[in-house]
Design an enzyme around this catalytic site. Structure first.
Site, PDB file in Angstrom:
ATOM      1  N   TYR A  67       0.841  -1.202   0.000  1.00  0.00           N
ATOM      2  CA  TYR A  67       0.000   0.000   0.000  1.00  0.00           C
ATOM      3  C   TYR A  67       0.873   1.247   0.000  1.00  0.00           C
ATOM      4  CZ  TYR A  67      -5.013  -0.563   0.174  1.00  0.00           C
ATOM      5  OH  TYR A  67      -6.310  -0.755  -0.185  1.00  0.00           O
ATOM      6  N   GLU A  69      -0.719   4.811  -0.517  1.00  0.00           N
ATOM      7  CA  GLU A  69      -1.545   5.986  -0.837  1.00  0.00           C
ATOM      8  C   GLU A  69      -0.739   7.267  -0.708  1.00  0.00           C
ATOM      9  OE1 GLU A  69      -5.139   5.989   1.475  1.00  0.00           O
ATOM     10  OE2 GLU A  69      -5.831   4.150   0.517  1.00  0.00           O
ATOM     11  N   ASP A 221      -7.230  12.842 -25.359  1.00  0.00           N
ATOM     12  CA  ASP A 221      -7.167  11.442 -24.939  1.00  0.00           C
ATOM     13  C   ASP A 221      -6.449  10.703 -26.066  1.00  0.00           C
ATOM     14  OD1 ASP A 221      -7.584   8.762 -24.509  1.00  0.00           O
ATOM     15  OD2 ASP A 221      -9.695   8.966 -23.952  1.00  0.00           O
ATOM     16  N   THR A 247      -3.992   5.430 -22.059  1.00  0.00           N
ATOM     17  CA  THR A 247      -3.814   4.120 -21.442  1.00  0.00           C
ATOM     18  C   THR A 247      -2.398   3.678 -21.766  1.00  0.00           C
ATOM     19  OG1 THR A 247      -4.721   3.081 -23.422  1.00  0.00           O
ATOM     20  CG2 THR A 247      -6.227   3.386 -21.572  1.00  0.00           C
ATOM     21  N   LYS A 250      -2.397  -0.202 -25.009  1.00  0.00           N
ATOM     22  CA  LYS A 250      -2.802  -0.324 -26.422  1.00  0.00           C
ATOM     23  C   LYS A 250      -1.537  -0.281 -27.287  1.00  0.00           C
ATOM     24  CE  LYS A 250      -7.463   1.502 -25.697  1.00  0.00           C
ATOM     25  NZ  LYS A 250      -7.538   2.193 -24.385  1.00  0.00           N
ATOM     26  N   ARG A 256      -2.083  -2.977 -18.343  1.00  0.00           N
ATOM     27  CA  ARG A 256      -3.374  -2.267 -18.366  1.00  0.00           C
ATOM     28  C   ARG A 256      -3.314  -1.135 -17.363  1.00  0.00           C
ATOM     29  NH1 ARG A 256      -6.710  -5.287 -21.380  1.00  0.00           N
ATOM     30  NH2 ARG A 256      -8.302  -3.708 -21.400  1.00  0.00           N
TER      31      ARG A 256
HETATM   32  N1  DSN Z   1     -12.685   0.225 -24.904  1.00  0.00           N
HETATM   33  C1  DSN Z   1     -11.423   0.656 -25.434  1.00  0.00           C
HETATM   34  C2  DSN Z   1     -11.346   0.427 -26.898  1.00  0.00           C
HETATM   35  O1  DSN Z   1     -11.609  -0.704 -27.281  1.00  0.00           O
HETATM   36  O2  DSN Z   1     -11.002   1.304 -27.659  1.00  0.00           O
HETATM   37  C3  DSN Z   1     -11.139   2.028 -25.077  1.00  0.00           C
HETATM   38  O3  DSN Z   1     -11.134   2.141 -23.700  1.00  0.00           O
END
Ligand code: DSN
Length: 415
Positions: A67, A69, A221, A247, A250, A256
């Protein structure tokens, strides 16, 4: 890592599954089946990828037990410094290192917060920095290619804020004249740019100019295209946006999770919007995975990989165009494209289901002016990042296009 012909050239996953089976045969077996599915299938979901074993190992490390925080002390000048737990000496160093490496990756002096558990959490916190409930936000709707958190009425974003949407033109491109017109009309406090299902280059510079003109903040984003920004295959939002969310799993090919970059003057607000506003304890094991991912993203091999992702996407898309298919915007500039099935009597969902049966994984997706519901859709989204990680080149994707074409021809007869 999985190879292009459906093998695994390391023992990492298999050995770990054996550990799990000792404690829970049920969970172990289900993970094993998922592992076999992933290994054997052709993965075309544009938001997925295969991270390295090093990233996976960091995510499964002893840091999961800690932990922490709060924020590490060193180098943070935001006033939100300090942890609420003892024993954070090493996770502090890891989190600081992670922040330092991501700034290096994007060659930026923006502030970075690496604690968001996901892209949606990052967006939730970024909105908190820029707007109050009831404020006007100009954004890109889900059905045109935006993300759920860009103002969908079923999401917190559509619920808390007064959303106005800019449109795409009749070819499916973001209509910058419409962005400008709507911005002048609705006088938003925040403009959101970025997408989940948009195959073309986004003009962040113009978005920044429009935001400045109307006195709004700009939030980008870049979750889908972050890897392309690293490799120089998409213009960077740094310098134009006030807040940048992403994110890490990707095109960045990490664990993740999410991150927020901001102009330095927003740093304190960003940190408080993540902890304690949106989240409690940070996932230090995932933060370690993000740090490993940053180091990988700094290599020339990673940039070569991204160049290949884009080349593959263009070749794959061209193969469909050559066979007479309709593609939203007529092509692609990035790692994905959208097949338009509006002229067919079956839906995107039908194609997704039929391809699942032959080991090709993709997802149904709304296309602009879609007449079908989000559960059915008139499109499918196709991405090249995961299979490029597995070594696919242009010819491999052209072969997959032919297999999808054969399935569509079959479906025309029996569905
Ligand atoms: N759900 C994701 C996507 O497939 O693009 C984005 O968060």
């Amino acid at each position: 890592m999985f190879t292009k012909d459906g093998k695994d050239d390391s023992r990492y996953n298999r050995d770990n599954i054996e550990f799990i089976k000792h404690s829970s045969p049920t969970v172990g077996e289900l993970i094993e089946r998922e592992y076999e599915r992933q290994k054997g299938n052709i993965e075309l979901i544009a938001s997925e990828n295969y991270s390295s074993e090093a990233v996976l190992a960091a995510c499964g490390s002893c840091l999961s037990w800690k932990y922490a925080e709060g924020y590490p002390e060193a180098e943070r000048k935001t006033g939100n410094r300090g942890r609420y737990y003892g024993g954070t000496e090493f996770v502090d160093q890891i989190e600081e290192y992670c922040c330092k490496k991501w700034k290096e990756v994007f060659d930026t002096d923006y502030h970075v917060n690496v604690q968001p558990h996901s892209g949606s959490q990052a967006n939730f916190s970024a909105y908190r920095v820029a707007v109050d409930p009831g404020d006007t936000v100009l954004s890109f709707s889900l059905d045109n290619g935006g993300h759920l958190t860009h103002g969908s009425p079923v999401n917190f974003s559509g619920n808390l804020y007064d959303m106005v949407f800019y449109s795409v033109d009749h070819n499916g491109f973001i209509d910058m004249e419409d962005v400008c017109k709507k911005a002048r009309e609705c006088n938003p406090k925040l403009i959101v740019a970025g997408a989940s299902a948009y195959a073309r280059t986004i003009d962040f510079k113009s978005f920044g100019e429009i935001a400045k003109e109307v006195g709004a903040l700009l939030m980008v984003d870049m979750a889908h295209i972050a890897g392309l920004v690293v490799a120089g295959d998409h213009p960077s939002p740094f310098g134009h946006a006030d807040l940048i969310t992403t994110t890490t799993h990707k095109t960045l090919r990490g664990p993740r999770g999410g991150m927020i970059f901001s102009k330095p003057e927003l740093a304190k607000k960003v940190d408080s919007a993540v902890f304690p506003y949106a989240q409690g304890g940070p996932l230090e094991h995932i933060i370690a995975g993000k740090a490993v991912c940053a180091e990988e993203a700094l290599t020339s091999e990673y940039k070569e990989y991204i160049h290949q992702v884009v080349k593959n996407s263009k070749a794959f898309c061209q193969a469909f165009l050559d066979m007479g298919y309709k593609v939203v915007t007529g092509g692609t500039d990035n790692h994905l494209f959208m097949l338009d099935l509006s002229d067919y009597h079956f839906s995107g969902k039908d194609l997704q289901d039929e391809l699942d049966k032959i080991g090709i994984t993709l997802n149904k997706n709304m296309i602009p002016e879609d007449k079908r519901s989000p559960k059915e859709t008139s499109g499918v989204r196709i991405g090249t990042a995961p299979m490029t990680t597995r070594g696919y080149l242009e010819d491999d994707f052209v072969k997959v296009a032919k297999r999808i074409d054969a399935k569509i021809k079959e479906m025309e007869k029996y569905l």
